[in-house]
Design an enzyme around this catalytic site. Structure first.
Site, PDB file in Angstrom:
ATOM      1  CG  ASP A 163       7.471   2.222   4.342  1.00 15.81           C
ATOM      2  OD1 ASP A 163       8.035   1.954   5.418  1.00 15.81           O
ATOM      3  OD2 ASP A 163       6.232   2.349   4.235  1.00 15.81           O
TER       4      ASP A 163
ATOM      5  CG  ASP B  77       7.469  -3.087   7.251  1.00 13.10           C
ATOM      6  OD1 ASP B  77       8.445  -2.358   7.503  1.00 13.10           O
ATOM      7  OD2 ASP B  77       6.371  -2.984   7.832  1.00 13.10           O
TER       8      ASP B  77
ATOM      9  CG  ASP C 236       4.673  -5.910 -10.006  1.00 15.29           C
ATOM     10  OD1 ASP C 236       5.823  -5.633 -10.395  1.00 15.29           O
ATOM     11  OD2 ASP C 236       3.705  -6.009 -10.790  1.00 15.29           O
TER      12      ASP C 236
ATOM     13  CE  LYS D 214       3.637  -1.560 -11.537  1.00 11.49           C
ATOM     14  NZ  LYS D 214       3.474  -3.027 -11.656  1.00 11.49           N
TER      15      LYS D 214
ATOM     16  CE1 TYR E 263       6.840   6.770   1.973  1.00 10.84           C
ATOM     17  CE2 TYR E 263       7.363   7.545   4.185  1.00 10.84           C
ATOM     18  CZ  TYR E 263       6.999   6.533   3.330  1.00 10.84           C
ATOM     19  OH  TYR E 263       6.798   5.272   3.821  1.00 10.84           O
TER      20      TYR E 263
HETATM   21  C1  IPM Z   1       9.646   3.364   8.474  1.00 16.34           C
HETATM   22  C2  IPM Z   1       8.281   3.775   8.940  1.00 16.34           C
HETATM   23  C3  IPM Z   1       8.069   5.238   8.586  1.00 16.34           C
HETATM   24  C4  IPM Z   1       8.177   5.365   7.090  1.00 16.34           C
HETATM   25  C5  IPM Z   1       6.747   5.829   9.107  1.00 16.34           C
HETATM   26  C6  IPM Z   1       6.653   5.731  10.611  1.00 16.34           C
HETATM   27  C7  IPM Z   1       6.546   7.247   8.645  1.00 16.34           C
HETATM   28  O1  IPM Z   1       7.306   2.946   8.407  1.00 16.34           O
HETATM   29  O2  IPM Z   1      10.642   3.970   8.923  1.00 16.34           O
HETATM   30  O3  IPM Z   1       9.726   2.447   7.660  1.00 16.34           O
HETATM   31  O4  IPM Z   1       7.190   5.104   6.378  1.00 16.34           O
HETATM   32  O5  IPM Z   1       9.259   5.724   6.601  1.00 16.34           O
HETATM   33 MG    MG Z   2       8.089   1.286   7.322  1.00 16.98          MG
END
Ligand code: IPM
Ligand code: MG
Length: 367
Positions: free
Chosen positions: A247, A251, A223, A191, A142
């Site tokens: 990240d 999710d 993975d 990884k 990032y």
């Molecule tokens: C999160 C989001 C952010 C990230 C984006 C919006 C830049 O997906 O906070 O997980 O990737 O960190």
């Molecule tokens: Mg995210």
């Protein structure tokens, strides 16, 4: 206690969910005799529209000089065309770096009321889902160099992934400390079969392990981890990982608990100011329709009370109010599965139901 909270409403559903979190915070302030004041900060697309910059320096300053920052969400298709270094998300990255919040804590815990909303098989859910992802937040790909160059007739894009020993060590320590306070199991996700940065990651984690003999350290390739999270999430207690893996995995982890709309996060680090935000995005497709789930943001505000203001009782009160609204059957669209016995409600109504359950003992006494 007096606290000044920098509030970033942002884009998409950001303003609606923040509105509800602020009313819950106000209810807490009234009940416990605190004074919360709010400093509005523009960030994301809204700041691009106003100032041509997703986070102008003076906006970052407002956050740095606050007691804590509460953020809704940023971004949306309207700003897809802007250059990469001016995108709404760049504002968020600048904020995280500016606050030096290197440790992002994302719990994946299933609420008993929502077990049937999980897309996993009931026998897997029944084994329990209660783990935390500790994600490194201000390093890695990032924050490496990003560039797109023309070489001959084609474009070549480059994103650089770098980690130093000290960056790994400080997040590693948070991972071990977090595990020490919980089930004493730390899974370091990497990884290392491909990446140098992951091999350095493992080396640092292994050397830290010597100082935490009470914590069991395991290593897992990212993975495989993505697979294990859906196969048997009950095996995890604390996962520590680098920025981009965290990240993606967070999710996935949120979804198995029923909805990404339920999951809060805290970001803490070297400075004194914490950043609290739900882990979901700005969901432009449902923005302004009063259908978003404000619970991830409300629980983020509860984390703020606990971790930044040492208000454990108040935080528990907020979490209990959320639990009670769920007990009584209130469901926003993302957690409503159409079965009888539940009340489908909007973002505002969910917020009001939670505020109602916090109540106000002082006001009751006055009456
Ligand atoms: C999160 C989001 C952010 C990230 C984006 C919006 C830049 O997906 O906070 O997980 O990737 O960190
Ligand atoms: Mg995210």
């Amino acid at each position: 206690m007096k606290k000044n909270i920098a509030v970033i409403r942002g884009d998409g559903i950001g303003p609606e969910i923040i509105e509800q979190a602020v009313s819950v915070l106000d209810a807490i302030a009234l009940k416990y005799g605190h004074e919360f004041t709010y400093t509005e900060v523009d960030m994301g697309g809204v700041a691009i529209d106003k100032y041509g910059d997703p986070l102008p320096d003076e906006m970052l300053e407002k956050c740095i000089s606050s007691d804590s920052v509460l953020l809704g969400a940023v971004g949306g298709p309207k700003w897809n065309g802007v250059p990469g270094d001016k995108r709404p998300e760049k504002g968020l990255l600048k904020l995280r770096a500016g606050l030096k919040v290197y440790s992002n804590n994302r719990p994946a815990k299933i609420w008993k009321q929502l077990a049937s909303s999980s897309p996993l098989r009931p026998d897997i859910v029944q084994k329990g889902i209660d783990f935390i992802i500790v994600r490194e937040l201000i390093g890695g790909i990032y924050f490496g160099e990003h560039k797109t160059e023309k070489k001959g007739s084609e474009l070549i894009a480059t994103d650089v992934l770098t980690y130093s020993e000290s960056e790994i060590e400080r997040i590693g320590k948070i991972g071990f400390e977090t595990a020490r306070k919980r089930g004493k199991k730390l899974c370091s996700v990497e990884k290392s079969n491909v990446l140098d940065s992951s091999r350095l990651w493992n080396k640092v984690m292994r050397s830290l392990a010597a100082s935490y003999p009470d914590v069991q350290l395991t290593e897992m390739l990212v993975d495989n981890c993505a697979m294990q999270i859906v196969k048997d999430p009950s095996q995890f207690d604390v996962i520590v990982t680098e920025n981009m893996f965290g990240d993606i995995l967070s999710d996935e982890a949120s979804m198995i608990t029923g909805s990404i709309g339920m999951i809060p996060s805290s970001s803490l680090g070297a400075g004194t100011v914490g950043l609290y935000e739900p882990i979901h995005g700005s969901a432009p497709d449902i923005a302004g329709k009063d259908v978003a789930n404000p619970i991830g943001t409300i629980l983020s505000a509860a984390m703020m009370l606990k971790f930044s203001f040492d208000m454990d009782k108040e935080a528990a009160d907020m979490e209990n109010a959320v639990s009670s609204a769920l007990d009584d059957g209130y469901r926003t669209a993302d957690i409503y599965n159409g079965n009888g016995g539940f009340t489908l409600c909007g973002c505002g109504e969910m917020g009001r139901q939670i505020v109602k359950r916090i109540g106000n003992t002082n006001r009751e006494q006055e009456i």
